[in-house]
Scaffold this motif. Structure first.
Motif, PDB file in Angstrom:
ATOM      1  N   ARG A 146       0.818  -1.226   0.000  1.00 47.06           N
ATOM      2  CA  ARG A 146       0.000   0.000   0.000  1.00 47.06           C
ATOM      3  C   ARG A 146       0.842   1.261   0.000  1.00 47.06           C
ATOM      4  O   ARG A 146       0.300   2.358  -0.149  1.00 47.06           O
ATOM      5  CB  ARG A 146      -0.917   0.023   1.224  1.00 47.06           C
ATOM      6  CG  ARG A 146      -1.709  -1.227   1.467  1.00 47.06           C
ATOM      7  CD  ARG A 146      -2.724  -1.486   0.386  1.00 47.06           C
ATOM      8  NE  ARG A 146      -3.564  -2.627   0.732  1.00 47.06           N
ATOM      9  CZ  ARG A 146      -4.144  -3.410  -0.150  1.00 47.06           C
ATOM     10  NH1 ARG A 146      -3.969  -3.194  -1.448  1.00 47.06           N
ATOM     11  NH2 ARG A 146      -4.896  -4.405   0.234  1.00 47.06           N
ATOM     12  N   PHE A 147       2.122   1.141   0.257  1.00 50.04           N
ATOM     13  CA  PHE A 147       2.958   2.346   0.257  1.00 50.04           C
ATOM     14  C   PHE A 147       2.966   2.972  -1.139  1.00 50.04           C
ATOM     15  O   PHE A 147       3.010   2.266  -2.158  1.00 50.04           O
ATOM     16  CB  PHE A 147       4.399   2.005   0.643  1.00 50.04           C
ATOM     17  CG  PHE A 147       4.625   1.794   2.120  1.00 50.04           C
ATOM     18  CD1 PHE A 147       3.616   2.011   3.050  1.00 50.04           C
ATOM     19  CD2 PHE A 147       5.867   1.388   2.592  1.00 50.04           C
ATOM     20  CE1 PHE A 147       3.832   1.814   4.408  1.00 50.04           C
ATOM     21  CE2 PHE A 147       6.097   1.197   3.945  1.00 50.04           C
ATOM     22  CZ  PHE A 147       5.075   1.404   4.854  1.00 50.04           C
ATOM     23  N   VAL A 214      -2.977   5.458   9.972  1.00 52.61           N
ATOM     24  CA  VAL A 214      -2.166   4.653   9.065  1.00 52.61           C
ATOM     25  C   VAL A 214      -2.134   5.364   7.711  1.00 52.61           C
ATOM     26  O   VAL A 214      -3.183   5.746   7.178  1.00 52.61           O
ATOM     27  CB  VAL A 214      -2.761   3.246   8.904  1.00 52.61           C
ATOM     28  CG1 VAL A 214      -1.940   2.420   7.927  1.00 52.61           C
ATOM     29  CG2 VAL A 214      -2.830   2.547  10.233  1.00 52.61           C
ATOM     30  N   ALA A 215      -0.933   5.533   7.163  1.00 55.61           N
ATOM     31  CA  ALA A 215      -0.795   6.328   5.937  1.00 55.61           C
ATOM     32  C   ALA A 215       0.045   5.588   4.903  1.00 55.61           C
ATOM     33  O   ALA A 215       0.793   4.663   5.223  1.00 55.61           O
ATOM     34  CB  ALA A 215      -0.154   7.678   6.264  1.00 55.61           C
ATOM     35  N   ALA A 216      -0.082   6.046   3.647  1.00 53.20           N
ATOM     36  CA  ALA A 216       0.604   5.396   2.537  1.00 53.20           C
ATOM     37  C   ALA A 216       1.971   5.991   2.258  1.00 53.20           C
ATOM     38  O   ALA A 216       2.751   5.416   1.498  1.00 53.20           O
ATOM     39  CB  ALA A 216      -0.259   5.491   1.276  1.00 53.20           C
ATOM     40  N   THR A 217       2.232   7.134   2.837  1.00 52.03           N
ATOM     41  CA  THR A 217       3.536   7.767   2.631  1.00 52.03           C
ATOM     42  C   THR A 217       3.782   8.759   3.752  1.00 52.03           C
ATOM     43  O   THR A 217       2.865   9.083   4.527  1.00 52.03           O
ATOM     44  CB  THR A 217       3.600   8.475   1.260  1.00 52.03           C
ATOM     45  OG1 THR A 217       4.937   8.888   1.002  1.00 52.03           O
ATOM     46  CG2 THR A 217       2.655   9.668   1.211  1.00 52.03           C
ATOM     47  N   CYS A 218       5.003   9.235   3.848  1.00 47.81           N
ATOM     48  CA  CYS A 218       5.343  10.251   4.839  1.00 47.81           C
ATOM     49  C   CYS A 218       4.988  11.605   4.235  1.00 47.81           C
ATOM     50  O   CYS A 218       5.600  12.016   3.239  1.00 47.81           O
ATOM     51  CB  CYS A 218       6.824  10.165   5.197  1.00 47.81           C
ATOM     52  SG  CYS A 218       7.266   8.559   5.925  1.00 47.81           S
ATOM     53  N   SER A 219       4.031  12.252   4.803  1.00 45.33           N
ATOM     54  CA  SER A 219       3.416  13.418   4.162  1.00 45.33           C
ATOM     55  C   SER A 219       3.190  14.500   5.200  1.00 45.33           C
ATOM     56  O   SER A 219       3.089  14.226   6.401  1.00 45.33           O
ATOM     57  CB  SER A 219       2.080  12.981   3.541  1.00 45.33           C
ATOM     58  OG  SER A 219       1.157  14.016   3.532  1.00 45.33           O
ATOM     59  N   VAL A 220       3.087  15.731   4.722  1.00 38.95           N
ATOM     60  CA  VAL A 220       2.800  16.841   5.634  1.00 38.95           C
ATOM     61  C   VAL A 220       1.355  17.302   5.505  1.00 38.95           C
ATOM     62  O   VAL A 220       0.960  18.289   6.114  1.00 38.95           O
ATOM     63  CB  VAL A 220       3.743  18.041   5.387  1.00 38.95           C
ATOM     64  CG1 VAL A 220       5.173  17.671   5.736  1.00 38.95           C
ATOM     65  CG2 VAL A 220       3.642  18.531   3.951  1.00 38.95           C
ATOM     66  N   SER A 221       0.559  16.616   4.704  1.00 36.35           N
ATOM     67  CA  SER A 221      -0.846  17.010   4.612  1.00 36.35           C
ATOM     68  C   SER A 221      -1.558  16.641   5.916  1.00 36.35           C
ATOM     69  O   SER A 221      -1.086  15.792   6.677  1.00 36.35           O
ATOM     70  CB  SER A 221      -1.523  16.355   3.409  1.00 36.35           C
ATOM     71  OG  SER A 221      -1.498  14.963   3.545  1.00 36.35           O
ATOM     72  N   LEU A 234      -4.656   5.331   4.755  1.00 38.80           N
ATOM     73  CA  LEU A 234      -4.839   3.888   4.490  1.00 38.80           C
ATOM     74  C   LEU A 234      -5.887   3.315   5.433  1.00 38.80           C
ATOM     75  O   LEU A 234      -6.429   4.013   6.306  1.00 38.80           O
ATOM     76  CB  LEU A 234      -3.511   3.144   4.630  1.00 38.80           C
ATOM     77  CG  LEU A 234      -2.528   3.308   3.462  1.00 38.80           C
ATOM     78  CD1 LEU A 234      -1.251   2.511   3.725  1.00 38.80           C
ATOM     79  CD2 LEU A 234      -3.148   2.847   2.145  1.00 38.80           C
ATOM     80  N   TYR A 235      -6.140   2.024   5.281  1.00 35.74           N
ATOM     81  CA  TYR A 235      -7.312   1.404   5.906  1.00 35.74           C
ATOM     82  C   TYR A 235      -6.969   0.102   6.636  1.00 35.74           C
ATOM     83  O   TYR A 235      -7.824  -0.753   6.793  1.00 35.74           O
ATOM     84  CB  TYR A 235      -8.369   1.123   4.829  1.00 35.74           C
ATOM     85  CG  TYR A 235      -8.701   2.341   4.013  1.00 35.74           C
ATOM     86  CD1 TYR A 235      -9.657   3.251   4.451  1.00 35.74           C
ATOM     87  CD2 TYR A 235      -8.028   2.614   2.826  1.00 35.74           C
ATOM     88  CE1 TYR A 235      -9.946   4.384   3.718  1.00 35.74           C
ATOM     89  CE2 TYR A 235      -8.317   3.744   2.082  1.00 35.74           C
ATOM     90  CZ  TYR A 235      -9.276   4.623   2.532  1.00 35.74           C
ATOM     91  OH  TYR A 235      -9.558   5.747   1.806  1.00 35.74           O
ATOM     92  N   ASP A 236      -5.736  -0.036   7.070  1.00 35.63           N
ATOM     93  CA  ASP A 236      -5.318  -1.290   7.700  1.00 35.63           C
ATOM     94  C   ASP A 236      -5.378  -1.165   9.215  1.00 35.63           C
ATOM     95  O   ASP A 236      -4.762  -0.264   9.796  1.00 35.63           O
ATOM     96  CB  ASP A 236      -3.909  -1.650   7.231  1.00 35.63           C
ATOM     97  CG  ASP A 236      -3.854  -1.777   5.716  1.00 35.63           C
ATOM     98  OD1 ASP A 236      -4.567  -2.644   5.190  1.00 35.63           O
ATOM     99  OD2 ASP A 236      -3.150  -0.972   5.075  1.00 35.63           O
ATOM    100  N   ASN A 237      -6.093  -2.058   9.844  1.00 35.91           N
ATOM    101  CA  ASN A 237      -6.236  -2.042  11.301  1.00 35.91           C
ATOM    102  C   ASN A 237      -5.052  -2.756  11.930  1.00 35.91           C
ATOM    103  O   ASN A 237      -5.101  -3.961  12.204  1.00 35.91           O
ATOM    104  CB  ASN A 237      -7.566  -2.696  11.698  1.00 35.91           C
ATOM    105  CG  ASN A 237      -8.751  -1.942  11.151  1.00 35.91           C
ATOM    106  OD1 ASN A 237      -8.748  -0.712  11.102  1.00 35.91           O
ATOM    107  ND2 ASN A 237      -9.780  -2.666  10.717  1.00 35.91           N
ATOM    108  N   VAL A 238      -3.991  -2.013  12.131  1.00 31.15           N
ATOM    109  CA  VAL A 238      -2.723  -2.612  12.558  1.00 31.15           C
ATOM    110  C   VAL A 238      -2.058  -1.858  13.706  1.00 31.15           C
ATOM    111  O   VAL A 238      -1.047  -2.316  14.226  1.00 31.15           O
ATOM    112  CB  VAL A 238      -1.726  -2.666  11.375  1.00 31.15           C
ATOM    113  CG1 VAL A 238      -2.207  -3.647  10.310  1.00 31.15           C
ATOM    114  CG2 VAL A 238      -1.523  -1.282  10.764  1.00 31.15           C
ATOM    115  N   LEU A 239      -2.612  -0.722  14.093  1.00 30.77           N
ATOM    116  CA  LEU A 239      -1.958   0.096  15.118  1.00 30.77           C
ATOM    117  C   LEU A 239      -2.627  -0.071  16.472  1.00 30.77           C
ATOM    118  O   LEU A 239      -3.844  -0.243  16.573  1.00 30.77           O
ATOM    119  CB  LEU A 239      -2.009   1.587  14.742  1.00 30.77           C
ATOM    120  CG  LEU A 239      -1.274   2.036  13.495  1.00 30.77           C
ATOM    121  CD1 LEU A 239      -1.382   3.548  13.351  1.00 30.77           C
ATOM    122  CD2 LEU A 239       0.181   1.599  13.520  1.00 30.77           C
TER     123      LEU A 239
END
Lengths: 488, 371
Positions: A146-147, A214-221, A234-239
């Motif tokens: 997903r990255f 959870v995010a797909a990239t390192c972003s400042v938005s 992103l949508y992964d329940n992992v944290l």
């Protein structure tokens, strides 16, 4: 016509499920449980950045990735008026855990200290160990499909520090609501203008709340921007994660803590920006999705409840005192401009009732002008004593020092919400989006009960929610009770 | 726009309409029919160390809560009723119950525990012995240690051995606990276990979609093993750990017993004294994993320091922190307690990697959230 067809199809499918609900699937409910999640909410933080660390009140939180794949946790710090003032990314190797001390952020301009000055402790270039069993083996740091393609570059050199000028700006925004300069696009308001154009409340310590996605990239938005949902989230329940609030007082120091609020994506999975249907009637980030009218549920995050029943005790032989940490959904959407944030400083509350230990109830005394008795409006996050009778009803005459509060924290709705009044003034039901006389969807909230007794007895517990975020919020004056079960 | 709508229409039937209230296996802090206090620890000689629980009825109707105290091997020692008027709240200091025999004065008029019975209760919860049972029924410890369940029931005269005939199904209770330890305290919500679906009279075995239930091993009718309709608890957890000079963690673990906790025979509580983990892995802050752990299992409830030999050893990296993956293979609940000198103490529910309806994780399976 197209809309009507869609509604018919939606209602038809709903009725089929209602007849035969598959009710026990994992990751498929509105209940907020301590299970791996796609968003974590720290409902309240407080940091005294002016004192030495040894005596400073601070808040710590820890984020753990319980999956074997690497993940990017996108952290946003918001003021108590809902202004997103700082975002940063944490890169988590599979099975990684990362602690953040917000004192480091506000007093030292440090995010996650690494091996050297200015180097982040988290990076996509982190060495992945070789573990003794296949079941405990993390994947490579590029193994998350997903990255985004730029993740390898932008997550390689995450800053471990930020500039001192930004730190000063943050210190000022989180204590006065006034930025130092126009760096945020919000110039400091002229002296004497009161709350107008401010971005947060006034308090001696930095106070706000945090979201971790959870995010797909390192972003400042930020989550307040539409692009966040189409390209980052992103949508992964992992944290998973927890927090501690530290109160150093020499030999009378104490701490309080608990789990972060674990908000799952329902259903989970898929690439950033993917359009997947959800059964959620609205979502946690709903108010920021107005720029995406075709899919207001794009974040797929579980909504939070509106009605709570926190216990209190103020006094008595053990001298216990209770305060509530309250988080509330703002009324502003992604189109908010600087002068709008003051509207999040005083969000209405539908109803509050205090019960003592003998079930005597009190409500607010009606004001002199004929109007419904209501609690004071609040900012989006606060810590407030349950003895504060401006926000909560008065104590009963019984002399009881304990009992519980019924808090219907619904704010009455906002046009930034996906289910609101639509032209020409037709209210919509939030569960079906059909015309109704009941009106807008409720707002989301969270409550934590903190108890303290001298010298060092301190506890904290999630307050009881009377339903979940999919339960219809009670009307003012309704019978107080667990939310109704709408199943057949 | 057209594409988005088509996706919605196609995708919606694939998902169950599961977002109703009171309609999941997730254990949330919402009104419940059973509350679990996973661990209590009471110094019978001093009020300085005790466990407090508070029960709250958030409905307008009166309810009766049956409180049962169990040994750490799952032997039911004593039960008593608490009548809660609509919107009532009742605090219970377990020191008052276990050291003094004082029960909460409610409309059930339960009286107090008779001195002869109290001595037996104290013995069962400290040395694991009781005049009512010749066998050992719990571990030896200086303080009274065990766990408690609180159920909505239909009568003040509910008896442990005949639980199902009086068990009710109304999700109306909430509660919290505080553990007082000399100069500091920690606490949190009780475990809120809902009846799914809720409602109905005592003794009526209504249908439920739950594949397992919290009390299933106690249900008398093998054809109605899920008659309690209580949500099952999860089996796999991720618990954060810390062992530094300044701060250290302990883990409170509650596990479902293998047997019903009888005095002797096939259902003897001694069967619950040494239950191994199905899988245990420790991760440090650099994701290094260690496996293994002591050969001995654990009882139904206990508190274990991070360096306990029941867990895999710390990695040689020197990292102070990390987390534990613990798969008990059965219903469980875990709470992470952290303590730092002089008086910093916090407590947090550990993350369950699925809920009680998730398929069990196999030993050595890839660790992760359960499907």
């Amino acid at each position: 016509m197209r809309v009507s067809a869609f509604l018919l199809a939606f209602l038809f499918t709903t009725s089929i499920f209602a007849a035969n609900p598959t009710t026990t699937s994992n990751d498929d409910s509105c209940d907020i449980a301590v299970q791996p999640a796609a968003t974590l909410l720290l409902p309240y933080f407080e940091v005294d950045f002016k004192s030495p660390q040894s005596t400073a009140v601070t808040t710590l939180f820890t984020v753990t990735n319980v999956s074997n794949q690497p993940q990017i946790a996108h952290v946003t710090l918001w003021t108590d008026w809902g202004f997103p003032a700082l975002t940063f990314s944490i890169f988590l190797t599979g099975y990684d855990v990362q602690g953040i001390n917000l004192y480091d952020v506000f007093a030292r301009a440090i995010i996650a200290p690494g091996s050297g000055p200015g180097v982040s402790g988290t990076s996509i270039t982190t060495t992945v160990p070789v573990n003794p069993t296949s079941g405990s083996q993390p994947g490579s740091n590029t193994s998350n499909p997903r990255f985004l393609s730029n993740a390898a570059t932008v997550c390689a050199n995450l800053p471990g520090v930020f500039t001192p000028s930004l730190m000063v700006d943050l210190q000022q925004i989180f204590t006065t609501g006034i930025p130092v300069d126009n760096a945020y696009g919000c110039p400091p308001p002229p002296p004497g203008t009161g709350a107008a154009d401010r971005l947060g409340g006034v308090h001696s310590n930095a106070i706000g709340y945090a979201t971790i996605d959870v995010a797909a990239t390192c972003s400042v938005s930020t989550p307040a921007q539409s692009a966040y949902y189409t390209g980052v989230l992103l949508y992964d329940n992992v944290l998973t994660g927890d927090y501690q609030q530290i109160v150093p007082r020499s030999d009378k120091s104490y701490a309080q803590g608990g789990p972060l609020v674990h908000i799952r994506a329902i259903p989970e999975g898929g690439a950033a920006g993917s359009l997947v249907a959800t059964n959620l009637p609205y979502t946690f980030y709903d108010r920021y999705t107005a720029g995406l009218p075709s899919n207001r549920n794009i974040d797929r995050r579980q909504p939070l409840p509106s009605a709570f029943a926190p216990r209190f005790i103020n006094g008595g032989p053990n001298g216990f005192n209770t305060s509530l940490k309250i988080w509330r959904e703002g009324i502003l959407g992604s189109d908010a401009v600087c002068k709008d944030f003051v509207r999040n400083s005083a969000v209405p509350v539908v109803e509050a009732v205090r019960f003592d230990e003998h079930e005597n109830a009190t409500i607010f005394v009606p004001p002199p002008i004929l109007a419904p008795p209501q609690p004071l409006p609040t900012p989006l996050t606060m810590s407030v004593s349950t003895a504060n009778t401006s926000f909560f009803p008065p104590f009963t005459a019984s002399g009881d020092v304990g009992g519980w509060l019924y808090l219907n924290l619904n704010n009455g709705g906002s046009n930034a919400y996906s289910v609101s009044i639509v032209p020409p003034g037709i209210p919509r039901d939030f569960r079906t989006n059909t015309s109704t006389t009941t009106g807008l969807r409720q707002s989301q909230n969270w409550v934590i009960t903190s108890m303290f007794a001298e010298p060092t007895y301190a506890t904290e517990a999630t307050a009881l929610a009377l339903g979940n975020g999919c339960s219809p919020s009670p009307k003012a004056g309704a019978q107080i009770a667990p939310a109704p079960n709408p199943n057949p | 726009m057209r594409t988005a709508l088509a996706l919605l229409l196609l995708a919606a039937p694939l998902f169950a309409a599961t977002t109703n209230n009171d309609d999941s296996c997730d254990i949330a802090v919402q009104p419940a029919a059973t509350l679990l206090l996973p661990y209590f620890d009471v110094d019978l000689k001093s009020r300085a160390a005790t466990t407090l629980i508070t029960l709250q009825n958030v409905s307008p109707k009166a309810v009766i809560a049956n409180v049962t105290l169990w040994t750490d091997w799952g032997f039911p020692v004593v039960n008593f009723p608490v009548h809660l008027t609509g919107y009532d709240v009742q605090g219970i200091n377990l020191y008052d119950v276990l050291a003094l025999g004082n029960l909460p004065p409610t409309e059930c008029h339960a009286g107090n525990i008779a001195p002869s019975v109290l001595a037996d209760v104290q013995s069962a919860l400290t040395v694991g012995g009781s005049s009512a049972c010749k066998s050992t029924i719990g571990f030896f410890h200086l303080r009274a240690v065990g766990y408690a369940t609180i159920d909505v029931v239909s009568t003040c005269a509910a008896k442990n051995g005949d639980l199902f005939s009086t068990l009710l199904y109304d999700n109306v209770l909430t509660g919290d606990y505080q553990q007082i330890q000399n100069d500091h305290a920690s606490g949190g919500p009780l475990v809120h276990i809902r009846a799914i679906p809720e409602g109905g009279a005592a003794g009526v075995a209504g249908a439920t979609q739950l594949p397992h239930t919290f009390y299933e091993r106690f249900m008398p009718d093998p054809l109605a093993q899920h008659a309690d309709r209580r949500q099952p608890l999860p089996s796999a957890f991720a618990a954060r750990t810390l062992s530094s000079d300044a701060l250290s963690s302990t883990l409170k673990i509650w596990r479902e017993g293998i047997t019903t906790g009888a005095c002797s025979g096939a259902q003897a509580s001694s069967s619950n004294s040494s239950m191994p983990f199905a899988d245990a892995v420790r991760f440090d802050e650099h994701e290094n994993a260690t496996v293994g752990g002591g050969p001995l299992g654990i009882g139904v409830t206990g508190v274990y320091p991070n360096r306990s030999t029941i867990f895999p050893p710390l990695s040689p990296s020197g990292d102070a922190g990390g987390w534990l993956y613990l798969n008990t293979g059965g219903q469980s609940w875990m709470t992470v307690a952290m303590f730092g000198a002089p008086t910093y103490a916090t407590e947090a529910t550990a993350t369950a990697l699925g809920n009680g309806c998730s398929p069990p994780a196999a030993k050595n399976a890839q660790i992760g959230p359960l499907p």
